[in-house]
Enzyme design. Sequence first.
Site, mmCIF file in Angstrom:
data_model
loop_
_atom_site.group_PDB
_atom_site.id
_atom_site.type_symbol
_atom_site.label_atom_id
_atom_site.label_comp_id
_atom_site.label_asym_id
_atom_site.label_seq_id
_atom_site.Cartn_x
_atom_site.Cartn_y
_atom_site.Cartn_z
ATOM 1 N N ASP A 179 0.804 -1.227 0.000
ATOM 2 C CA ASP A 179 0.000 0.000 0.000
ATOM 3 C C ASP A 179 0.832 1.271 0.000
ATOM 4 O OD1 ASP A 179 -2.219 -1.666 0.102
ATOM 5 O OD2 ASP A 179 -2.298 -1.621 2.292
ATOM 6 N N LYS A 202 1.778 2.153 -5.134
ATOM 7 C CA LYS A 202 2.297 1.599 -6.397
ATOM 8 C C LYS A 202 1.373 1.917 -7.579
ATOM 9 C CE LYS A 202 2.332 -2.431 -4.353
ATOM 10 N NZ LYS A 202 2.077 -2.038 -2.945
ATOM 11 N N GLY A 247 -4.557 -4.172 -3.842
ATOM 12 C CA GLY A 247 -5.537 -3.128 -4.151
ATOM 13 C C GLY A 247 -4.737 -1.907 -4.538
ATOM 14 N N HIS A 248 -4.680 -1.606 -5.814
ATOM 15 C CA HIS A 248 -3.846 -0.498 -6.299
ATOM 16 C C HIS A 248 -4.762 0.644 -6.731
ATOM 17 C CE1 HIS A 248 -0.240 -3.375 -7.188
ATOM 18 N NE2 HIS A 248 -0.629 -3.397 -5.936
ATOM 19 N N GLN A 298 2.009 -6.037 -3.156
ATOM 20 C CA GLN A 298 2.437 -6.128 -1.757
ATOM 21 C C GLN A 298 3.738 -5.324 -1.576
ATOM 22 O OE1 GLN A 298 1.363 -9.494 -3.288
ATOM 23 N NE2 GLN A 298 -0.494 -8.436 -2.776
HETATM 24 P P1 GDP Z 1 -0.764 0.387 -3.549
HETATM 25 O O1 GDP Z 1 -1.358 -0.898 -3.100
HETATM 26 O O2 GDP Z 1 0.703 0.438 -3.313
HETATM 27 O O3 GDP Z 1 -1.126 0.746 -4.966
HETATM 28 O O4 GDP Z 1 -1.391 1.516 -2.607
HETATM 29 P P2 GDP Z 1 -2.948 1.645 -2.204
HETATM 30 O O5 GDP Z 1 -3.695 2.143 -3.375
HETATM 31 O O6 GDP Z 1 -3.442 0.425 -1.538
HETATM 32 O O7 GDP Z 1 -2.856 2.722 -1.042
HETATM 33 C C1 GDP Z 1 -2.351 3.992 -1.249
HETATM 34 C C2 GDP Z 1 -3.432 5.005 -0.866
HETATM 35 O O8 GDP Z 1 -2.855 6.284 -0.734
HETATM 36 C C3 GDP Z 1 -4.509 5.162 -1.930
HETATM 37 O O9 GDP Z 1 -5.721 5.493 -1.312
HETATM 38 C C4 GDP Z 1 -3.989 6.325 -2.767
HETATM 39 O O10 GDP Z 1 -5.038 7.013 -3.450
HETATM 40 C C5 GDP Z 1 -3.378 7.185 -1.706
HETATM 41 N N1 GDP Z 1 -2.219 7.996 -2.114
HETATM 42 C C6 GDP Z 1 -1.240 7.693 -3.017
HETATM 43 N N2 GDP Z 1 -0.291 8.650 -3.011
HETATM 44 C C7 GDP Z 1 -0.676 9.569 -2.109
HETATM 45 C C8 GDP Z 1 -0.095 10.776 -1.626
HETATM 46 O O11 GDP Z 1 0.980 11.197 -2.024
HETATM 47 N N3 GDP Z 1 -0.789 11.447 -0.649
HETATM 48 C C9 GDP Z 1 -1.974 11.006 -0.167
HETATM 49 N N4 GDP Z 1 -2.576 11.727 0.785
HETATM 50 N N5 GDP Z 1 -2.554 9.876 -0.590
HETATM 51 C C10 GDP Z 1 -1.902 9.160 -1.542
HETATM 52 P P1 IMO Z 2 -0.890 -4.150 -2.267
HETATM 53 O O1 IMO Z 2 -0.432 -4.724 -3.581
HETATM 54 C C1 IMO Z 2 -0.982 -4.528 2.084
HETATM 55 C C2 IMO Z 2 -1.129 -8.580 3.734
HETATM 56 C C3 IMO Z 2 -2.396 -9.034 4.418
HETATM 57 C C4 IMO Z 2 -1.836 -10.025 5.415
HETATM 58 C C5 IMO Z 2 -0.701 -10.680 4.648
HETATM 59 C C6 IMO Z 2 -1.065 -11.988 3.973
HETATM 60 O O2 IMO Z 2 -2.195 -3.441 -2.342
HETATM 61 O O3 IMO Z 2 0.187 -3.366 -1.620
HETATM 62 P P2 IMO Z 2 -2.568 -12.677 1.896
HETATM 63 O O4 IMO Z 2 -3.977 -12.304 1.529
HETATM 64 O O5 IMO Z 2 -1.561 -12.286 0.880
HETATM 65 O O6 IMO Z 2 -2.436 -14.108 2.310
HETATM 66 O O7 IMO Z 2 -2.266 -11.821 3.235
HETATM 67 O O8 IMO Z 2 -0.316 -9.735 3.643
HETATM 68 N N1 IMO Z 2 -1.325 -8.083 2.359
HETATM 69 C C7 IMO Z 2 -1.239 -6.792 2.005
HETATM 70 N N2 IMO Z 2 -1.047 -5.694 2.751
HETATM 71 N N3 IMO Z 2 -1.079 -4.423 0.736
HETATM 72 C C8 IMO Z 2 -1.239 -5.514 -0.029
HETATM 73 O O9 IMO Z 2 -1.202 -5.473 -1.377
HETATM 74 C C9 IMO Z 2 -1.367 -6.773 0.599
HETATM 75 N N4 IMO Z 2 -1.560 -8.034 0.159
HETATM 76 C C10 IMO Z 2 -1.515 -8.819 1.245
HETATM 77 O O10 IMO Z 2 -3.061 -7.962 5.057
HETATM 78 O O11 IMO Z 2 -1.283 -9.341 6.507
HETATM 79 MG MG MG Z 3 -2.880 -1.584 -1.845
#
Ligand code: GDP
Ligand code: IMO
Ligand code: MG
Length: 423
Positions: free
Chosen positions: A13, A16, A40-41, A223
């Site tokens: 998270d 990415k 979840g991207h 991840q």
């Molecule tokens: P990913 O899994 O690495 O793609 O990241 P996620 O989408 O799960 O989580 C990142 C969260 O932070 C999302 O809700 C994005 O919209 C938000 N986000 C990304 N970059 C920024 C930033 O620079 N500032 C803020 N406030 N939110 C951001």
């Molecule tokens: P992105 O790509 C954050 C965490 C889960 C749990 C552990 C194992 O959005 O960054 P799993 O379902 O893979 O067996 O869970 O890994 N986890 C993540 N945490 N971002 C993710 O993906 C994750 N994918 C799995 O919360 O602790």
């Molecule tokens: Mg994510």
Amino acid sequence: MAVDILLGLQWGDEGKGKIVDFIAPGYDIVARFQGGPNAGHTLVFDGVKHVLHQIPSGIFHQQILNIIGNGVVLDPVVFKREVEALNVRGVNTDENLLISTRTQLIIPTHRLLDAAYEAAKGRNKIGSTLKGIGPTYEDKYGRLGLRVGDVLSRDFMAKYTALRDSHLARLDYLKYDHVQLPELEEAFFAAIEFLKEGKVAETEYTLNAAMQAGKTILAEGAQGTLLDIDFGSYPFVTSSSTTAAGACTGLGIAPSHIGEVYGIFKAYCTRVGSGPFPTELEDEVGEQIRKSGNEFGSTTGRPRRCGWLDLPALRYACMLNNATKLLMMKADVLNGFEEIQICTHYELEDGTQTDRLPYDLTSAPIKPVYKTMKGWNCSLDNIRTFDNLPQELLAYIDYIEEAVGVPITLVSTGPDRKQTITK
Ligand code: GDP
Ligand code: IMO
Ligand code: MG
């Protein structure tokens, strides 16, 4: 041409999705190499938020080919739903989305097993996203799994039934209820038909031919490094190789083809699910970060645990990936702080200090040692260039670069594509 990789350096998270979408126009192909619907991207542009679980984050650029690589585990139901949602939003995926024949399939009983295993672990549960990731990779390495290429074979039903029945025996042993299976199977088989209509290919050939032809490729990680099956905080990890090495096996690309490795990290740390988190803040400061960063899971909606930036962990992740450039996300989330803490070392049980990430973070307590830095305490909203960033933020960036030995070339100041400052 070389293949560049973008991957997370923390517990996932990091942002990415936003950055893959931002840098994708510089590439011909974007390819996911591991993980599955546990990811979840999030992408935000033109005032709309999109969350992708299975599909690479280059999909909104029509001219870019998006590949789901062999290292990924694919839930056809999630995939179908995601493609349909994109189509509703006017994104046509007919021509620019390919799936590897070798991608492993998540079948409904994998998801049930994930839940059954977690229930059996009780207090020691991993906090899995319950998407079937662990059981699917378990079958892959047990040489039992079904692959996307199998859906086109005449004996697919027989293979499916054999795998499902072996899962049912395990579920019965674990006394885990599976009455909902017929309903899950109905959705699964509808999605398998949908998958057959899509484009499935030997993508290792596609990617290597593209390289030969001088095309540019970006490998998108899911991840983060601290969730890696080998180097993460085992057993509180995911079941795939999230490091740069995983991009080679997950796409069929030789290590000598790797170019830049973009390591992405938040200006602080978060973790969702169970497991050790040395700099976690279980107080109002952690709450402030969670609120201001809207730190709730993109896949499960769970609140993310929050804490200060952890330099020993970041350095470890940079080492494992040979990160060549660092991208710092969510700097804006720390706008409201007079002071910011940054963990430089850990104090071990015997009172000694280390800047290495210990093997065992679970049973032997470690205490983070912090350096206090002055916060910038102002909005970053109207800043468009590195030079105009507040002095305190530049000092924070300098300190991290010095400690980790890798340059920070991008700072993100908000979720939108436009809120991105490059050097
Ligand atoms: P990913 O899994 O690495 O793609 O990241 P996620 O989408 O799960 O989580 C990142 C969260 O932070 C999302 O809700 C994005 O919209 C938000 N986000 C990304 N970059 C920024 C930033 O620079 N500032 C803020 N406030 N939110 C951001
Ligand atoms: P992105 O790509 C954050 C965490 C889960 C749990 C552990 C194992 O959005 O960054 P799993 O379902 O893979 O067996 O869970 O890994 N986890 C993540 N945490 N971002 C993710 O993906 C994750 N994918 C799995 O919360 O602790
Ligand atoms: Mg994510």
